[in-house]
Design a protein around this motif. Sequence first.
Motif, PDB file in Angstrom:
ATOM      1  N   TYR A 148      -4.155  -4.620  -7.182  1.00  0.00           N
ATOM      2  CA  TYR A 148      -4.399  -4.431  -5.748  1.00  0.00           C
ATOM      3  C   TYR A 148      -5.878  -4.605  -5.408  1.00  0.00           C
ATOM      4  O   TYR A 148      -6.243  -5.351  -4.486  1.00  0.00           O
ATOM      5  CB  TYR A 148      -3.914  -3.047  -5.333  1.00  0.00           C
ATOM      6  N   VAL A 161       0.657   2.430 -13.543  1.00  0.00           N
ATOM      7  CA  VAL A 161       0.221   2.596 -12.146  1.00  0.00           C
ATOM      8  C   VAL A 161      -1.203   2.097 -11.955  1.00  0.00           C
ATOM      9  O   VAL A 161      -1.505   1.393 -10.970  1.00  0.00           O
ATOM     10  CB  VAL A 161       0.361   4.075 -11.723  1.00  0.00           C
ATOM     11  N   LEU A 212      -1.355  -1.618 -11.742  1.00  0.00           N
ATOM     12  CA  LEU A 212      -1.024  -2.080 -10.384  1.00  0.00           C
ATOM     13  C   LEU A 212      -2.202  -1.842  -9.430  1.00  0.00           C
ATOM     14  O   LEU A 212      -2.472  -2.677  -8.551  1.00  0.00           O
ATOM     15  CB  LEU A 212       0.224  -1.364  -9.881  1.00  0.00           C
ATOM     16  N   PHE A 213      -2.890  -0.723  -9.603  1.00  0.00           N
ATOM     17  CA  PHE A 213      -4.094  -0.483  -8.789  1.00  0.00           C
ATOM     18  C   PHE A 213      -5.149  -1.562  -9.043  1.00  0.00           C
ATOM     19  O   PHE A 213      -5.824  -2.020  -8.107  1.00  0.00           O
ATOM     20  CB  PHE A 213      -4.676   0.893  -9.095  1.00  0.00           C
ATOM     21  N   LEU A 219       2.125   1.877  -3.542  1.00  0.00           N
ATOM     22  CA  LEU A 219       1.044   2.331  -4.418  1.00  0.00           C
ATOM     23  C   LEU A 219       0.653   3.774  -4.132  1.00  0.00           C
ATOM     24  O   LEU A 219       0.318   4.524  -5.059  1.00  0.00           O
ATOM     25  CB  LEU A 219      -0.165   1.405  -4.256  1.00  0.00           C
ATOM     26  N   THR A 240       0.817  -1.216   0.000  1.00  0.00           N
ATOM     27  CA  THR A 240       0.000   0.000   0.000  1.00  0.00           C
ATOM     28  C   THR A 240       0.850   1.264   0.000  1.00  0.00           C
ATOM     29  O   THR A 240       0.498   2.256  -0.642  1.00  0.00           O
ATOM     30  CB  THR A 240      -0.921  -0.010   1.224  1.00  0.00           C
TER      31      THR A 240
END
Length: 318
Positions: free
Chosen positions: A273, A266, A269-270, A229, A226
């Motif tokens: 997650y 990005v 990757l979110f 990110l 976290t």
Amino acid sequence: MSKSNLPPSYEESAHHQYGAQQQGGGYPYPAYGFPPQQGGYSSQGQPGVHPSDGPWYGQGYPGSGMPSFIPAFTPSGMPSSNPGDTEDFVADGLWESMSVRHAFIRKVYLILAAQLALTASIVAVFTFVDPVRLFVIKYPGVYWASFAVYFVTYLVLVCCEKPRRRYPWNLFLLLIFTLAMSYMTGTIASYFDTKAVFLALGITTIVCVAVTVFCFQTKVDFTSCTGLLCVLGVVVLVTGIITTIVLSFQYVPWLHMLYAAIGAIVYTLFLAYHTQVLIGNRSHTLSPEEYVFAALSLYVDIVQIFLFLLQITGSSSE
């Protein structure tokens, strides 16, 4: 009708007590025992005889027909001391938890599919219908109005969708949010060629399917990153501000492409997650009651990936 197994009278008991004292008996008041059963053993270890062969008394020990312990009963629904029963109880709890999680995942992806279908329909109308395309380009104020609706509804949904706090109007707000973001996406797509829109849509589909399958199979825990990110989100924000300021004075193609590439990576990757948060069994997870927030997070990630890829693959149509 007389019975042969009646208890001895007072005179018989007194006579037996006196005889036991004369013979050197240890306990002057012997308690009544149970008569030896047929086929069993008496208190002296001899084979049992019929009750009529002797009086109904003994040394105070239970006969062979009576259990020497009280059986313990396990309440229904509680694990017993048997290890096998305990394992069955734990397994039932695990299966029940897994079924709840699977139902939660199905609900989230059904809502997400409806959102993406609505967005794809609006983008298709804005791309292929020329009057609508010209209208959204001519009146940019509608775009900024939809952006305000998008921002307000997003904040309300994020702040109100908490465990054990379910509101009846959260799905209605999610619909308003989806319509606002679909209008914004369609407006941006109307500035690009149809070929670029289809190319960005295809790449987005491949990326999202690959990330979802990878997150369901891998043991890598993206939810434990976290902090990383958050830093990447700040990088995207700062890069976007710098790019906006620079491009307002002079268009720099490589800077625009760099910003779009960073944003696409990005938000991928979110997406990983938020997918693992949805699945569970990681460092961070969502409650099964937060299905609106889960669908909202996945939807925003997918749309943002599409918009960044559209800036990379598309050429602006003046």
